[in-house]
Scaffold this motif. Sequence first.
Motif, PDB file in Angstrom:
ATOM      1  N   GLY A 276     118.660 -43.354  41.050  1.00 27.94           N
ATOM      2  CA  GLY A 276     118.514 -43.140  39.952  1.00 27.94           C
ATOM      3  C   GLY A 276     116.390 -42.227  39.839  1.00 27.94           C
ATOM      4  O   GLY A 276     116.199 -42.215  38.144  1.00 27.94           O
ATOM      5  N   GLU A 277     116.144 -42.360  40.350  1.00 26.06           N
ATOM      6  CA  GLU A 277     114.362 -42.566  40.046  1.00 26.06           C
ATOM      7  C   GLU A 277     114.439 -41.332  41.639  1.00 26.06           C
ATOM      8  O   GLU A 277     112.931 -41.055  41.627  1.00 26.06           O
ATOM      9  CB  GLU A 277     113.611 -43.738  41.022  1.00 26.06           C
ATOM     10  CG  GLU A 277     113.425 -43.913  39.174  1.00 26.06           C
ATOM     11  CD  GLU A 277     113.463 -46.451  40.177  1.00 26.06           C
ATOM     12  OE1 GLU A 277     112.975 -46.327  40.978  1.00 26.06           O
ATOM     13  OE2 GLU A 277     113.718 -47.012  39.012  1.00 26.06           O
ATOM     14  N   CYS A 278     114.495 -40.691  42.701  1.00 32.86           N
ATOM     15  CA  CYS A 278     114.137 -39.951  43.357  1.00 32.86           C
ATOM     16  C   CYS A 278     113.965 -38.881  43.202  1.00 32.86           C
ATOM     17  O   CYS A 278     113.925 -37.897  41.968  1.00 32.86           O
ATOM     18  CB  CYS A 278     114.869 -39.580  45.237  1.00 32.86           C
ATOM     19  SG  CYS A 278     116.507 -39.415  44.651  1.00 32.86           S
TER      20      CYS A 278
ATOM     21  N   CYS B 219     121.348 -38.136  46.596  1.00 34.46           N
ATOM     22  CA  CYS B 219     120.324 -38.506  46.299  1.00 34.46           C
ATOM     23  C   CYS B 219     120.201 -39.214  47.461  1.00 34.46           C
ATOM     24  O   CYS B 219     120.319 -39.780  48.691  1.00 34.46           O
ATOM     25  CB  CYS B 219     120.725 -39.979  45.017  1.00 34.46           C
ATOM     26  SG  CYS B 219     119.753 -41.581  45.840  1.00 34.46           S
ATOM     27  N   LEU B 220     118.090 -39.061  47.596  1.00 32.57           N
ATOM     28  CA  LEU B 220     117.850 -39.272  48.787  1.00 32.57           C
ATOM     29  C   LEU B 220     117.436 -40.640  49.592  1.00 32.57           C
ATOM     30  O   LEU B 220     117.103 -41.279  50.503  1.00 32.57           O
ATOM     31  CB  LEU B 220     115.747 -38.715  48.723  1.00 32.57           C
ATOM     32  CG  LEU B 220     116.198 -37.433  48.142  1.00 32.57           C
ATOM     33  CD1 LEU B 220     114.125 -36.695  47.849  1.00 32.57           C
ATOM     34  CD2 LEU B 220     116.825 -36.162  49.516  1.00 32.57           C
ATOM     35  N   GLU B 221     117.668 -41.897  48.562  1.00 30.90           N
ATOM     36  CA  GLU B 221     117.249 -42.780  48.975  1.00 30.90           C
ATOM     37  C   GLU B 221     118.963 -43.530  47.551  1.00 30.90           C
ATOM     38  O   GLU B 221     118.192 -44.582  47.182  1.00 30.90           O
ATOM     39  CB  GLU B 221     116.161 -43.248  48.200  1.00 30.90           C
ATOM     40  CG  GLU B 221     115.341 -42.836  49.216  1.00 30.90           C
ATOM     41  CD  GLU B 221     114.379 -43.357  48.430  1.00 30.90           C
ATOM     42  OE1 GLU B 221     113.583 -44.497  48.495  1.00 30.90           O
ATOM     43  OE2 GLU B 221     112.873 -42.236  48.124  1.00 30.90           O
TER      44      GLU B 221
END
Length: 317
Positions: free
Chosen positions: A59-61, A49-51
């Motif tokens: 869950g969104e990047c 995950c990037l963030e």
Amino acid sequence: MSLPWLEEHQQRINASLAEERLGHAPLIAGPVGVGKQALGDWLARRLLCLEPTDGQPCGECRACSLIKAGSHPDLFTVGIPEDKREIPVDSVRELSRCLQLTPSIGRHRVGLIEPAEAMNRNAANALLKTLEEPASDAWLVLISHRADDLPATIRSRCQIMTVRPPELELAGNWLVEACPDSNPDERSNALALAGGAPLAARALLDDGGLAFAHEVRSGLVALASGRSVPEVLSDGWAEQGGITWDWLVHWCAQCLAANLGAATSGDNNDWPSMNTERLASLADKALRGRSLAFGSVRQDLSLAQWLIEWQSIAQRG
Ligand SMILES: [Zn+2]
């Protein structure tokens, strides 16, 4: 569905990451049905995950979205190929090659091997080389139901995280939500048979596994009294693969406990009286049968042989 007993493991992993002391090869070990795969998937998302927010993948990047779509270019998963019963050396070599590449997104690549004990000897040797010379920005996550079966040389190079079955009450509460159509008796039966592993208990309730477990038990009792013959049982049971051996191991232990006079529940009274030494050695053979269930040995033959031995020991008393 969330698995609340994994939270403590996630917290520990987050703490290790914060202190930069998470080994490059975590080995998630523990019995079947405790959520090792879910923890491994979470770890892969957490690492890529990037963030990450509050120690959780966002869950969104871009990375999270690609993982969800099954197309993250830096995540490589190795399992048993559909037409095989073990993880071949080619799969591990390919994984090792991919882990050497430069990450396409973010800073890391992650390889997942599951179940690690299904690697054949050549595959394990190939993996050992990768573990000895890890790429600096790659993580290799191993998941294993039987970590003790992995070569010691591999285990010693991994950071072992053991997932154990949660407290019975927590497991029971989770199962109420997971299997709302089951009744309390079925749930406690399934949990007992699954050794307290919640996901294994759910599988027993969902897939008719509870019925199969009891079929194996009645088959063993019928063999002992001469009401059945090994060949008839082994044909049907062989198709169930490793699960049959799991139940043979389980019921052997129950029969052994009954023969040793251990306090047992009421329905444990119909086990045949058997020589406990021979029974213990038979339980060992069932354990070995279980590990060979991943190899190429013909299941029906080895199973029939085991059942013949069970019958002969039971009838000798
Ligand atoms: Zn993310």
